[in-house]
Motif scaffolding. Structure first.
Motif, PDB file in Angstrom:
ATOM      1  N   ARG A 167      68.054   4.632  62.652  1.00 39.17           N
ATOM      2  CA  ARG A 167      69.498   4.414  62.542  1.00 39.17           C
ATOM      3  C   ARG A 167      69.939   4.357  61.081  1.00 39.17           C
ATOM      4  O   ARG A 167      70.957   4.932  60.704  1.00 39.17           O
ATOM      5  CB  ARG A 167      69.899   3.127  63.259  1.00 39.17           C
ATOM      6  N   TYR A 168      69.167   3.682  60.258  1.00 44.15           N
ATOM      7  CA  TYR A 168      69.550   3.504  58.855  1.00 44.15           C
ATOM      8  C   TYR A 168      69.493   4.823  58.079  1.00 44.15           C
ATOM      9  O   TYR A 168      70.441   5.189  57.384  1.00 44.15           O
ATOM     10  CB  TYR A 168      68.644   2.461  58.200  1.00 44.15           C
ATOM     11  N   PHE A 169      68.380   5.525  58.197  1.00 45.39           N
ATOM     12  CA  PHE A 169      68.196   6.720  57.372  1.00 45.39           C
ATOM     13  C   PHE A 169      68.887   7.965  57.925  1.00 45.39           C
ATOM     14  O   PHE A 169      69.151   8.894  57.184  1.00 45.39           O
ATOM     15  CB  PHE A 169      66.702   6.993  57.156  1.00 45.39           C
ATOM     16  N   SER A 170      69.160   7.999  59.225  1.00 42.86           N
ATOM     17  CA  SER A 170      69.867   9.165  59.760  1.00 42.86           C
ATOM     18  C   SER A 170      71.376   8.957  59.676  1.00 42.86           C
ATOM     19  O   SER A 170      72.136   9.896  59.897  1.00 42.86           O
ATOM     20  CB  SER A 170      69.449   9.457  61.196  1.00 42.86           C
ATOM     21  N   GLY A 171      71.804   7.725  59.388  1.00 44.76           N
ATOM     22  CA  GLY A 171      73.223   7.448  59.199  1.00 44.76           C
ATOM     23  C   GLY A 171      74.037   7.487  60.472  1.00 44.76           C
ATOM     24  O   GLY A 171      75.238   7.712  60.442  1.00 44.76           O
ATOM     25  N   SER A 172      73.402   7.250  61.598  1.00 49.66           N
ATOM     26  CA  SER A 172      74.139   7.256  62.866  1.00 49.66           C
ATOM     27  C   SER A 172      73.824   5.994  63.665  1.00 49.66           C
ATOM     28  O   SER A 172      73.032   5.175  63.256  1.00 49.66           O
ATOM     29  CB  SER A 172      73.797   8.488  63.675  1.00 49.66           C
ATOM     30  N   ASN A 173      74.430   5.862  64.778  1.00 51.46           N
ATOM     31  CA  ASN A 173      74.271   4.657  65.607  1.00 51.46           C
ATOM     32  C   ASN A 173      73.548   4.976  66.907  1.00 51.46           C
ATOM     33  O   ASN A 173      73.955   4.533  67.969  1.00 51.46           O
ATOM     34  CB  ASN A 173      75.647   4.035  65.906  1.00 51.46           C
ATOM     35  N   GLN A 174      72.464   5.721  66.852  1.00 58.24           N
ATOM     36  CA  GLN A 174      71.698   6.026  68.056  1.00 58.24           C
ATOM     37  C   GLN A 174      71.043   4.750  68.564  1.00 58.24           C
ATOM     38  O   GLN A 174      70.801   3.821  67.828  1.00 58.24           O
ATOM     39  CB  GLN A 174      70.595   7.053  67.771  1.00 58.24           C
ATOM     40  N   ALA A 182      57.180   4.823  59.218  1.00 58.34           N
ATOM     41  CA  ALA A 182      58.482   5.443  58.987  1.00 58.34           C
ATOM     42  C   ALA A 182      58.952   5.089  57.589  1.00 58.34           C
ATOM     43  O   ALA A 182      58.717   3.980  57.098  1.00 58.34           O
ATOM     44  CB  ALA A 182      59.483   4.956  60.027  1.00 58.34           C
ATOM     45  N   ASN A 183      59.615   6.044  56.949  1.00 56.57           N
ATOM     46  CA  ASN A 183      60.212   5.802  55.640  1.00 56.57           C
ATOM     47  C   ASN A 183      61.516   6.598  55.563  1.00 56.57           C
ATOM     48  O   ASN A 183      62.017   7.063  56.589  1.00 56.57           O
ATOM     49  CB  ASN A 183      59.239   6.173  54.508  1.00 56.57           C
ATOM     50  N   GLN A 184      62.057   6.752  54.386  1.00 55.96           N
ATOM     51  CA  GLN A 184      63.347   7.421  54.250  1.00 55.96           C
ATOM     52  C   GLN A 184      63.320   8.883  54.674  1.00 55.96           C
ATOM     53  O   GLN A 184      64.351   9.457  54.993  1.00 55.96           O
ATOM     54  CB  GLN A 184      63.901   7.284  52.824  1.00 55.96           C
ATOM     55  N   TYR A 185      62.159   9.499  54.714  1.00 58.49           N
ATOM     56  CA  TYR A 185      62.059  10.912  55.061  1.00 58.49           C
ATOM     57  C   TYR A 185      61.926  11.143  56.563  1.00 58.49           C
ATOM     58  O   TYR A 185      62.333  12.177  57.079  1.00 58.49           O
ATOM     59  CB  TYR A 185      60.893  11.566  54.331  1.00 58.49           C
TER      60      TYR A 185
END
Length: 170
Positions: free
Chosen positions: A162-169, A65-68
């Motif tokens: 969580r970090y890259f999608s900007g949500s708290n799933q 996994a990476n930023q994309y």
């Protein structure tokens, strides 16, 4: 801030070398005696060794996994916006418990995938791939051959999601 993992050392060594050795022995017997059964067994051993060969290539990242998004060898890059959930799915095969990383897609595969790597060379299509897709919106990755604990792999993937999608799933 990427995460990548490959197959663990020793996970496929026995399978590849024993099947390869069987292929050589049975093919030699077939050559020397003309036995069709030995030829069939030799061919089956060679096909088996070829199928499991990627398991001994431990220097390559197979999933990560990476930023994309999440990348999976032989499948592609799934954008974070296309991921609806990540979890460990436990499944039993005979008496063996198997842990699989289950990636649930939030949209159709065509809308979730950023880079499609499923168009593989013909020889690679006959080798083991780390993923399977039983339904249109779920992707399963067998975590048994990877060099890490299933919970650790899941935690690393979820943290980046969580970090890259900007949500708290969760």
């Amino acid at each position: 801030m990427g995460y990548a993992i490959g197959y663990a050392r020793g996970k496929g060594t026995f399978r590849v070398y024993v099947l390869g050795l069987g292929a050589v022995v049975f093919s030699s017997v077939a050559f020397l005696t003309g036995s069709q059964m030995a030829l069939i067994l030799g061919a089956a051993g060679a096909v088996g060794a070829f199928f499991f060969f990627p398991l001994i290539e431990t220097d390559k990242a197979r999933i990560g996994a990476n930023q994309y998004g999440i990348f999976i060898e032989g499948f592609g890059l799934i954008a974070w916006r296309g991921v609806a959930g990540l979890r460990i799915a436990k499944r039993a095969i005979r008496n063996i418990a198997v842990n699989e990383l289950e990636i649930t897609l939030s949209r159709s595969m065509d809308g979730a995938i950023m880079a499609d790597w499923r168009d593989l060379p013909y020889h690679r299509l006959l080798m083991r791939l780390p993923w399977r897709m039983p339904s249109d919106n779920k992707l399963l990755i067998d975590l048994e051959p990877f060099g890490g604990q299933p919970e650790t792999i899941l935690t690393e993937m979820q943290r980046r999601w969580r970090y890259f999608s900007g949500s708290n799933q969760r």
